[in-house]
Scaffold this active site. Structure first.
Site, PDB file in Angstrom:
ATOM      1  N   ASP A   4      -9.211  33.903 -37.806  1.00  0.00           N
ATOM      2  CA  ASP A   4      -9.701  34.691 -38.968  1.00  0.00           C
ATOM      3  C   ASP A   4     -11.542  34.262 -39.485  1.00  0.00           C
ATOM      4  O   ASP A   4     -11.858  33.379 -39.133  1.00  0.00           O
ATOM      5  CB  ASP A   4      -8.538  33.737 -39.924  1.00  0.00           C
ATOM      6  CG  ASP A   4      -8.967  34.076 -41.198  1.00  0.00           C
ATOM      7  OD1 ASP A   4      -8.030  34.802 -42.264  1.00  0.00           O
ATOM      8  OD2 ASP A   4      -9.883  34.706 -41.885  1.00  0.00           O
ATOM      9  N   ASP A 102      -9.442  40.697 -41.062  1.00  0.00           N
ATOM     10  CA  ASP A 102     -10.145  39.546 -40.222  1.00  0.00           C
ATOM     11  C   ASP A 102      -9.349  38.739 -39.371  1.00  0.00           C
ATOM     12  O   ASP A 102      -9.816  37.282 -39.257  1.00  0.00           O
ATOM     13  CB  ASP A 102     -11.641  39.019 -40.954  1.00  0.00           C
ATOM     14  CG  ASP A 102     -10.642  38.156 -42.241  1.00  0.00           C
ATOM     15  OD1 ASP A 102      -9.153  38.721 -42.601  1.00  0.00           O
ATOM     16  OD2 ASP A 102     -10.992  37.446 -42.589  1.00  0.00           O
ATOM     17  N   GLU A 103      -8.000  39.275 -38.873  1.00  0.00           N
ATOM     18  CA  GLU A 103      -7.087  38.235 -38.530  1.00  0.00           C
ATOM     19  C   GLU A 103      -6.113  38.632 -37.327  1.00  0.00           C
ATOM     20  O   GLU A 103      -5.847  39.805 -37.662  1.00  0.00           O
ATOM     21  CB  GLU A 103      -6.514  37.105 -39.558  1.00  0.00           C
ATOM     22  CG  GLU A 103      -5.762  38.373 -40.459  1.00  0.00           C
ATOM     23  CD  GLU A 103      -4.766  36.841 -41.166  1.00  0.00           C
ATOM     24  OE1 GLU A 103      -5.007  35.982 -41.355  1.00  0.00           O
ATOM     25  OE2 GLU A 103      -4.405  37.437 -42.636  1.00  0.00           O
TER      26      GLU A 103
HETATM   27  P1  TTP Z   1      -9.489  36.425 -46.221  1.00  0.00           P
HETATM   28  O1  TTP Z   1      -9.706  35.837 -44.421  1.00  0.00           O
HETATM   29  O2  TTP Z   1      -8.654  36.199 -46.757  1.00  0.00           O
HETATM   30  O3  TTP Z   1     -10.646  35.697 -46.616  1.00  0.00           O
HETATM   31  P2  TTP Z   1     -12.309  35.448 -46.337  1.00  0.00           P
HETATM   32  O4  TTP Z   1     -12.428  36.056 -44.496  1.00  0.00           O
HETATM   33  O5  TTP Z   1     -13.234  36.529 -46.866  1.00  0.00           O
HETATM   34  O6  TTP Z   1     -12.729  34.229 -46.497  1.00  0.00           O
HETATM   35  P3  TTP Z   1     -11.978  33.040 -45.265  1.00  0.00           P
HETATM   36  O7  TTP Z   1     -10.730  33.637 -44.629  1.00  0.00           O
HETATM   37  O8  TTP Z   1     -12.944  32.075 -44.597  1.00  0.00           O
HETATM   38  O9  TTP Z   1     -11.114  32.442 -46.703  1.00  0.00           O
HETATM   39  O10 TTP Z   1     -10.024  38.598 -46.708  1.00  0.00           O
HETATM   40  C1  TTP Z   1     -10.432  38.756 -45.390  1.00  0.00           C
HETATM   41  C2  TTP Z   1     -11.783  40.040 -45.970  1.00  0.00           C
HETATM   42  O11 TTP Z   1     -10.195  40.584 -46.782  1.00  0.00           O
HETATM   43  C3  TTP Z   1     -12.278  39.477 -47.174  1.00  0.00           C
HETATM   44  O12 TTP Z   1     -13.696  39.227 -47.166  1.00  0.00           O
HETATM   45  C4  TTP Z   1     -12.388  40.615 -47.816  1.00  0.00           C
HETATM   46  C5  TTP Z   1     -10.565  41.274 -48.236  1.00  0.00           C
HETATM   47  N1  TTP Z   1      -9.725  41.258 -49.406  1.00  0.00           N
HETATM   48  C6  TTP Z   1      -9.999  41.040 -50.920  1.00  0.00           C
HETATM   49  O13 TTP Z   1     -10.699  42.427 -50.230  1.00  0.00           O
HETATM   50  N2  TTP Z   1      -9.064  41.154 -51.867  1.00  0.00           N
HETATM   51  C7  TTP Z   1      -8.642  40.090 -51.318  1.00  0.00           C
HETATM   52  O14 TTP Z   1      -7.765  39.625 -52.465  1.00  0.00           O
HETATM   53  C8  TTP Z   1      -8.596  39.289 -50.366  1.00  0.00           C
HETATM   54  C9  TTP Z   1      -7.874  37.795 -50.096  1.00  0.00           C
HETATM   55  C10 TTP Z   1      -9.437  39.747 -48.894  1.00  0.00           C
HETATM   56 MG    MG Z   2     -10.776  35.583 -43.020  1.00  0.00          MG
END
Ligand code: TTP
Ligand code: MG
Length: 385
Positions: A4, A102-103
């Site tokens: 992720d 992103d995962e």
């Molecule tokens: P995440 O992987 O949940 O968050 P992140 O990568 O920003 O942070 P981390 O993993 O380090 O905690 O989500 C990936 C992307 O998806 C995030 O950068 C932006 C988008 N996203 C939204 O637009 N709205 C949301 O509510 C969430 C959770 C994510």
């Molecule tokens: Mg993330």
């Protein structure tokens, strides 16, 4: 392995704008000096120290840290990097299941003899991603998907967490129940009333009693808590839904305006679906009223649809039936799920769907593509001068 990316959208903004690095960056709606109405997509780790996180109203984020750098998202750029990262991952194993932008889960059990231990693979993969994109990832490695996903989150950012085979229960035991998939605030409260605070508490709880209290779901939780998860990593994971929503600049009391906005969203969504050759069968209306109360209503259709007319008819129908009680509307959105790729579609037998409409929509798409968004629009969207 579960991988992720760290603060994905915000990290990309910091990558492309070096002057943002080391600073609080918030990607999301325009804060408009604290009056903005959308939500936060994500925040850089610097911004998170102020308590800013995904889905927080942007106005609140502004209050927490007015000097943060607020940027609107550039989804195309994020998708571009997302694709690149998946390509890099595929150098390490062909069995990759992407589950969001992103995962991804990666089955590396077949790569160990060729590429080294799981840890070595993770270290190399993280370094590759950093070198080729400038972005950092967090990785979790475990005997199953559920634990790998938990693990990747534990040492974020730039994390690498491994749960060895045979250590599943011990690994999970001290973690708070919130880490369990599907446990939100309400379930957490119910479980706490039963004296359950950690995943280990669930694992040790009498499974019969837990099932009595929570239903079959309790059994599922108990299995996960005991480290049991036999799901395979699937390669051709399909995207589950596609959606669009709009936050109004001010809460709207005029429902005709709301319906027009729904029309517009249906049009855009339908275009995106045509571009991606997708059709869907379940249509969901999302409604956020004044005070941030959020509701959804879904309808499952007999046929897969893609055209704006069908989307419109269904969401407007649901909107009109919603017991809104004269409250103002803050946000509307449409989601289409149960997606399917085009081809072999069942045409409705008894409904009258004019073939003309399909032709018309195709023509509109082509015009907009060639001459820009504004070249042609439906009369109902036009503003009176
Ligand atoms: P995440 O992987 O949940 O968050 P992140 O990568 O920003 O942070 P981390 O993993 O380090 O905690 O989500 C990936 C992307 O998806 C995030 O950068 C932006 C988008 N996203 C939204 O637009 N709205 C949301 O509510 C969430 C959770 C994510
Ligand atoms: Mg993330």
């Amino acid at each position: 392995m579960h991988l992720d990316m760290d603060a994905f959208f915000a990290a990309i903004e910091q990558l492309d704008n070096p002057e943002y690095r080391g600073k609080p960056v918030v990607v999301g709606a325009d804060p408009q000096g604290g009056k903005g109405r959308g939500v936060v997509s994500t925040a850089s780790y610097e911004a998170r120290t102020y308590g800013i996180h995904s889905a927080l109203p942007i106005s609140q984020a502004y209050r927490l840290c007015p000097h943060a750098i607020f940027v609107r998202g550039r989804i195309q750029r994020y998708v571009e990097l997302s694709r690149k990262i998946i390509e890099i991952i595929k150098n390490y194993s062909p069995v990759v299941e992407q589950i969001s932008i992103d995962e991804a889960f990666v089955d590396i059990s077949g790569s160990l003899r060729l590429l080294g231990s799981a840890k070595e693979i993770a270290v190399k993969l993280k370094a590759d991603i950093l070198q080729q994109t400038g972005l950092k990832a967090s990785v979790g490695i475990a005997p199953n998907k559920f634990i790998a996903k938990i693990a990747s989150d534990l040492e974020k950012p730039d994390g690498l967490t491994i749960c060895e085979q045979g250590h599943e229960k011990a690994f999970l035991a001290p973690l708070p129940i919130r880490k369990l998939w599907g446990v939100g605030a309400r379930t957490e409260e119910r479980l706490q009333k039963l004296g359950i605070h950690t995943i280990g508490d669930i694992a040790a709880f009498d499974v019969k009693k837990l099932t009595e209290k929570l239903g079959v779901w309790g059994f599922g939780l108990w299995k996960l808590a005991n480290g049991i998860d036999n799901r395979k990593i699937g390669t051709q994971h399909k995207r589950k839904s596609i959606s669009e929503e709009r936050t109004f600049n001010e809460d709207v009391a005029d429902y005709t305006t709301v319906e027009k906005t729904l029309f517009k969203i249906a049009d855009e969504l339908s275009r995106t679906m045509r571009r991606k050759a997708l059709k869907g069968r379940t249509i969901t209306l999302k409604l956020r009223l004044e005070g941030f109360d959020t509701f959804t209503r879904s309808k499952k259709l007999t046929d897969y649809v893609q055209d704006a007319d069908s989307l419109r008819a269904v969401v407007v129908g649901m909107f009109r039936q919603f017991p809104i009680n004269e409250r103002k509307v803050r946000l509307v959105g449409i989601a289409v799920s149960q997606l399917n790729t085009l081809g072999g579609e069942q045409l409705p037998l008894f409904e009258n769907t004019p073939a003309n409409n399909k032709e018309l929509e195709k023509l509109l798409d082509e015009l907009k593509q060639r001459f820009g968004e504004k070249v042609i629009m439906r009369g109902s969207f036009m503003k009176k001068k």
